[in-house]
Each structure stands twice: as structure tokens, then as C-alpha cells.
Motif scaffolding. Structure first.
Motif, short mmCIF file in Angstrom:
data_model
loop_
_atom_site.label_atom_id
_atom_site.label_comp_id
_atom_site.label_asym_id
_atom_site.label_seq_id
_atom_site.Cartn_x
_atom_site.Cartn_y
_atom_site.Cartn_z
N PRO A 44 0.81 -1.23 0.00
CA PRO A 44 0.00 0.00 0.00
C PRO A 44 0.84 1.28 0.00
CG PRO A 44 -0.90 -1.58 1.56
CD PRO A 44 0.43 -2.12 1.12
N SER A 45 2.11 1.19 0.36
CA SER A 45 2.94 2.41 0.35
C SER A 45 3.15 2.94 -1.08
CB SER A 45 4.29 2.16 1.02
OG SER A 45 4.08 1.86 2.38
N TYR A 46 2.82 2.14 -2.10
CA TYR A 46 2.95 2.60 -3.49
C TYR A 46 1.69 3.30 -4.01
CZ TYR A 46 7.42 0.26 -4.41
OH TYR A 46 8.74 -0.10 -4.40
N SER A 213 2.14 1.77 11.42
CA SER A 213 2.54 0.99 10.25
C SER A 213 3.24 1.86 9.20
CB SER A 213 1.31 0.33 9.61
OG SER A 213 0.63 1.25 8.80
N ASN A 214 3.67 1.18 8.17
CA ASN A 214 4.09 1.84 6.91
C ASN A 214 2.87 2.49 6.26
OD1 ASN A 214 3.13 -0.96 6.39
ND2 ASN A 214 3.25 -0.22 4.29
N GLY A 215 3.09 3.25 5.22
CA GLY A 215 1.96 3.84 4.50
C GLY A 215 2.43 4.77 3.41
N PRO A 216 1.52 5.16 2.52
CA PRO A 216 1.89 5.97 1.36
C PRO A 216 1.94 7.47 1.66
CG PRO A 216 -0.44 5.50 1.29
CD PRO A 216 0.09 4.82 2.52
N GLY A 217 2.56 8.21 0.76
CA GLY A 217 2.44 9.67 0.77
C GLY A 217 3.29 10.36 1.82
N ASP A 218 2.91 11.60 2.07
CA ASP A 218 3.65 12.50 2.96
C ASP A 218 3.26 12.24 4.41
OD1 ASP A 218 4.72 14.61 4.38
OD2 ASP A 218 4.19 16.13 2.88
N ILE A 241 7.32 1.35 11.65
CA ILE A 241 8.09 0.96 10.46
C ILE A 241 7.79 1.96 9.35
CG2 ILE A 241 8.23 -0.75 8.60
CD1 ILE A 241 7.90 -2.93 10.67
N CYS A 242 8.84 2.49 8.76
CA CYS A 242 8.78 3.35 7.58
C CYS A 242 7.93 4.60 7.84
CB CYS A 242 8.32 2.56 6.35
SG CYS A 242 9.04 3.24 4.84
N LEU A 243 6.72 4.73 7.28
CA LEU A 243 5.90 5.89 7.61
C LEU A 243 5.73 5.98 9.13
CD1 LEU A 243 3.60 7.93 5.99
CD2 LEU A 243 2.20 6.58 7.53
N GLY A 244 5.68 4.82 9.79
CA GLY A 244 5.55 4.79 11.26
C GLY A 244 6.70 5.50 11.94
N GLN A 245 7.92 5.28 11.48
CA GLN A 245 9.08 6.00 12.05
C GLN A 245 8.92 7.50 11.83
OE1 GLN A 245 13.29 4.86 12.05
NE2 GLN A 245 13.69 6.43 10.51
N GLN A 246 8.46 7.86 10.63
CA GLN A 246 8.34 9.28 10.29
C GLN A 246 7.25 9.96 11.14
OE1 GLN A 246 7.44 8.67 6.16
NE2 GLN A 246 9.54 8.14 5.60
N VAL A 247 6.11 9.28 11.29
CA VAL A 247 4.98 9.84 12.06
C VAL A 247 5.38 10.00 13.53
CG1 VAL A 247 2.69 9.22 12.98
CG2 VAL A 247 3.12 9.09 10.52
N GLN A 283 13.59 -1.83 1.24
CA GLN A 283 13.13 -0.46 1.48
C GLN A 283 12.13 -0.01 0.42
OE1 GLN A 283 15.85 2.42 2.83
NE2 GLN A 283 17.08 0.95 3.97
N ASN A 284 11.30 0.93 0.83
CA ASN A 284 10.36 1.59 -0.08
C ASN A 284 9.93 2.89 0.54
OD1 ASN A 284 8.29 2.53 -1.64
ND2 ASN A 284 6.79 1.00 -0.97
N HIS A 285 10.72 3.92 0.36
CA HIS A 285 10.28 5.21 0.90
C HIS A 285 10.84 6.38 0.10
CE1 HIS A 285 14.05 6.30 3.27
NE2 HIS A 285 14.27 5.04 2.97
N GLY A 286 10.11 7.50 0.14
CA GLY A 286 10.50 8.70 -0.59
C GLY A 286 10.71 9.89 0.34
N TYR A 287 10.38 9.69 1.63
CA TYR A 287 10.62 10.72 2.65
C TYR A 287 11.62 10.15 3.64
CZ TYR A 287 6.52 13.12 0.84
OH TYR A 287 5.64 13.79 0.03
N THR A 288 12.23 11.04 4.42
CA THR A 288 13.19 10.57 5.43
C THR A 288 13.12 11.48 6.65
OG1 THR A 288 15.50 9.93 5.76
CG2 THR A 288 15.13 11.94 4.50
N TYR A 322 13.42 1.14 7.28
CA TYR A 322 13.31 0.05 6.30
C TYR A 322 12.23 -0.93 6.73
CZ TYR A 322 16.43 -2.03 9.79
OH TYR A 322 16.99 -2.47 10.97
N HIS A 323 12.15 -2.07 6.01
CA HIS A 323 11.06 -3.03 6.26
C HIS A 323 11.60 -4.32 6.85
CE1 HIS A 323 7.57 -0.95 4.61
NE2 HIS A 323 8.47 -0.32 3.88
N PRO A 324 11.65 -4.44 8.19
CA PRO A 324 12.18 -5.65 8.81
C PRO A 324 11.35 -6.90 8.50
CG PRO A 324 11.81 -3.92 10.46
CD PRO A 324 11.21 -3.45 9.18
N1 LIG Z 1 6.87 2.33 3.06
C1 LIG Z 1 6.47 3.44 3.68
O1 LIG Z 1 5.89 3.41 4.75
C2 LIG Z 1 6.71 4.74 2.95
C3 LIG Z 1 6.59 5.94 3.85
C4 LIG Z 1 6.39 7.25 3.11
N2 LIG Z 1 5.19 7.23 2.35
C5 LIG Z 1 7.59 7.52 2.23
O2 LIG Z 1 7.50 7.39 1.03
O3 LIG Z 1 8.63 7.86 2.73
#
Ligand SMILES: NC(=O)CC[C@H](N)C(=O)O
Length: 353
Positions: A44-46, A213-218, A241-247, A283-288, A322-324
Motif C-alpha cells: 500500500p505504500s505505493y 505501520s508503513n503507509g503511502p504519501g507524505d 516501520i517506515c511511515l511509522g518511524q516518520q509519524v 526499502q520503499n520510501h520517498g521521505y526521510t 526500512y522493512h524488517p
Molecule cells: N513504506 C512506507 O511506509 C513509505 C513511507 C512514506 N510514504 C515515504 O514514502 O517515505
């Protein structure tokens, strides 16, 4: 004559072959993963992206639902050098445009040089270059998809029983299925809550740990999830994980930024700063994460030094960019889930006292 067109934001229109018809638009990204196309196409992150595979042949071991990470195809379209009939038929059946017979090396180098960009696709017998350009021009920047969570989250809370003593509240911002199964396999009961759950909804499941969780977008658009984290920080162990770390980072006072083209693949090297050990990650992310706020950086990307793992003993936080769960990908980092469940059973809190 071509029957598919890919319009790029830099003004170019590439010719291709239609493998699944349709018109669509999205942010153009690429993955370097050479296996795992079913997992990537159902991640779904795509959402709202057009996924280019840099590996030249996609679909050579068929399509099996057991390997899906969600119930539907998530990117808006797929591009490859060569798609097998299995994958093309699957995408056509799902109504997701797919094109091949295009120089994907050119697409990948363009995205590497110019960054992830708006893209339009028109595929099928009546497709024209102008259709692809119209789609590209209507493509919104990713951060304008303010309610993208609604597209990928569960509508109602659901429970996945692992039969053990630990209860995990999982904020589903677009969770991959194997994050849930990685927790239930270790005995946790996972209470999956919608991305816009309130603190009351979380409290109602009496969790031992709050997992984003992970997730799409900003990630800055996941305001409700940030509020929940803010509410429970210091009260409940937090994992993401991923978006989860960012949030989690943003909620605790840090910040995130968009990368030029992100990390998407299954061989991203990550170094643990405490052990000096390097593991290969998916990995699958566009934000950091940019400013880590109160969190300590425990892991970094060997290629570009971006933040891969964060921790706070004081606040009981552990996150990964990343995605463990490693679907697809190397299993080097599966131990993350054991660490999360240890946190939930308070062993780390006792140790930190
Ligand atoms: N896999 C994800 O959770 C991606 C997180 C966020 N959407 C990003 O692109 O950075």
C-alpha cells in the motif's frame, strides 16, 4: 506502431507497448528489487505512484496470492522492460495499466538525476501521446494527497490473534500484511485500527504497545496518527516501520523531508551504530527523517547516511525506516519484531530504571 505512451514531467513522451490498458497518472518512482514483484505491486505504500522495475524481466515465477501484501494492486501503473503474461493478465484484470518494451534504464537514470516526478500513462489501441500528457498535467504532488490514508486503511477495527500475552494496537496507515503476521507469528494479538483512530479508540483495546505501520504519501498528512502518538508518548511503548518511524518522529517534535528519488529495493545496506554490523534491508520510501527530535539515531544507511533506526530508552520507542518484515527481501532484520515485543512486555523499561 506503439500503443502506449509515458509522459514525463520533463516534457518527454516515451513510446511503449500496452500490456494492460488504461489511462492514469502518478508519481514516477523505481525499485531495484529483482524478486518480489507481487509483494511490491500489493504494497500500500505505493498508492498514487507509478512503479518502474529496473530489473528487466518481471513475472518469471508467476503470480500467487499467498505472496500478496494487501488485497489489491496498489501503484497506479507498472512499467518494466518485459512483463510476462502472468503479471500482465493480473494487472489487466485489476484494471491497472501496465506497459513494457521501453528503455527502463533511461527512466531510472532520469528519476535518479531529476527526482521522482509527475507521470502520465495512456495504454491501449486508442491511446495517444496527448492522452498521456493530459494525465501527467493532472498529476498532483504527493503532499497534496492529504487524505491518502483513507485509500489504504481498514474501515473498521479488526483483530488478528496470535494467542499470546501481548496486545499490539496497530495504526493501519496502509499496513503490509506481513507486518501483522510477523507480530502474530510471535504470539501477539494485533488490534488493527483505522489510520484516523482517536486516542480513545486506542485506549479501548488496552494495548501493551502502540505500533504505527508503513503507509503511502507524505507523513505530515497523517495528523490523526501523530495526535495518537503525542497522546501516548511516555505512557505506552511506541514502535513504527517506515511511515511509522516518520509519524512518530514528527509527533515527538522532529521533522521529515522529501528525498530526491528515495530508496526502493531489497539490497539497501544499513549499519547499526552500536554493533558496527551492516545488514541488507528491504526499502520503499520517498521521505526521510530530518530532525530526530528526542530520539537517538541507532542505525544509518551506508550509501547516504540517512536515518534508518531510532530509539529512546526514556520514552520506550523503537522504529525502523526500512522493512524488517522483509517481504520481499533478506531476513537479516526480522529480530526487530522480537525487540518490539520485548519492549511491550516492559523488560526494557525495567532494565532502564
Ligand atoms: N513504506 C512506507 O511506509 C513509505 C513511507 C512514506 N510514504 C515515504 O514514502 O517515505
Amino acid at each position: 506502431m506503439s500503443d502506449a505512451y509515458i509522459a514525463l514531467a520533463d516534457g518527454r513522451v516515451l513510446e511503449a507497448r500496452a500490456r494492460a490498458p488504461g489511462r492514469t497518472r502518478g508519481e514516477l518512482v523505481f525499485t531495484t528489487a529483482y524478486t518480489g514483484y507481487e509483494e511490491s505491486l500489493t504494497d500500500p505504500s505505493y498508492a498514487e505512484q507509478i512503479l518502474t522495475f529496473s530489473y528487466p524481466l518481471i513475472g518469471n515465477y508467476g503470480v500467487r496470492t499467498e505472496r500478496f501484501e494487501s488485497e489489491s494492486v496498489q501503484p497506479r501503473a507498472a512499467i518494466a522492460r518485459e512483463l510476462t503474461d502472468d503479471v500482465a493478465d493480473w494487472l489487466a484484470g485489476e484494471g491497472v495499466p501496465a506497459v513494457d518494451h521501453v528503455d527502463t534504464r533511461e527512466i531510472v537514470t532520469t528519476v535518479r538525476e531529476e527526482g521522482a516526478m509527475a507521470c502520465g500513462i495512456a495504454a491501449g489501441p486508442d491511446a495517444t501521446p496527448e492522452d498521456a500528457v493530459d494525465e501527467m498535467e493532472a498529476c498532483k504532488p504527493m503532499s497534496d494527497h492529504v487524505d491518502i490514508g483513507a485509500q489504504v486503511s481498514v474501515a473498521e477495527p479488526t483483530v488478528h490473534e496470535g494467542g499470546g500475552d501481548v496486545d499490539v494496537a496497530l495504526l493501519d496507515c496502509g499496513a503490509k500484511g506481513s507486518i501483522i503476521s510477523s507480530l502474530t507469528d510471535r504470539g501477539a494479538d494485533v488490534h488493527v485500527l483505522p489510520y484516523d483512530a482517536t486516542p480513545e479508540d486506542v485506549a479501548a483495546v488496552e494495548p501493551d504497545v502502540l505500533f504505527v505501520s508503513n503507509g503511502p504519501g507524505d507523513p505530515e498528512n497523517f495528523v490523526a496518527a501523530q495526535n495518537v502518538v503525542d497522546e501516548f508518548a511516555g505512557e505506552l511503548p511506541l514502535a513504527g516501520i517506515c511511515l511509522g518511524q516518520q509519524v512518530i518522529t514528527s509527533a515527538l517534535g522532529g521533522s521529515t523531508e522529501k528525498m530526491a528519488f528515495g530508496h526502493r529495493g531489497v539490497n539497501q545496506p544499513v549499519k547499526d551504530l552500536r554493533t558496527d554490523k551492516v545488514v541488507m534491508t528491504t526499502q520503499n520510501h520517498g521521505y526521510t527523517v530530518d530532525d530526530t527530535g528526542p530520539l537517538e539515531v541507532t542505525q544509518v544507511n551506508v550509501n547516504d547516511d540517512t536515518v534508518e533506526g531510532l530509539d529512546s530508552e526514556e520514552l520506550d520507542v523503537i522504529t525502523r525506516q526500512y522493512h524488517p518484515e522483509a517481504n520481499p527481501g533478506p531476513h537479516d532484520s526480522l529480530g526487530f519484531f522480537d525487540e518490539v515485543l520485548d519492549l511491550a512486555s516492559s523488560s526494557r523499561r525495567v532494565a532502564a530504571d
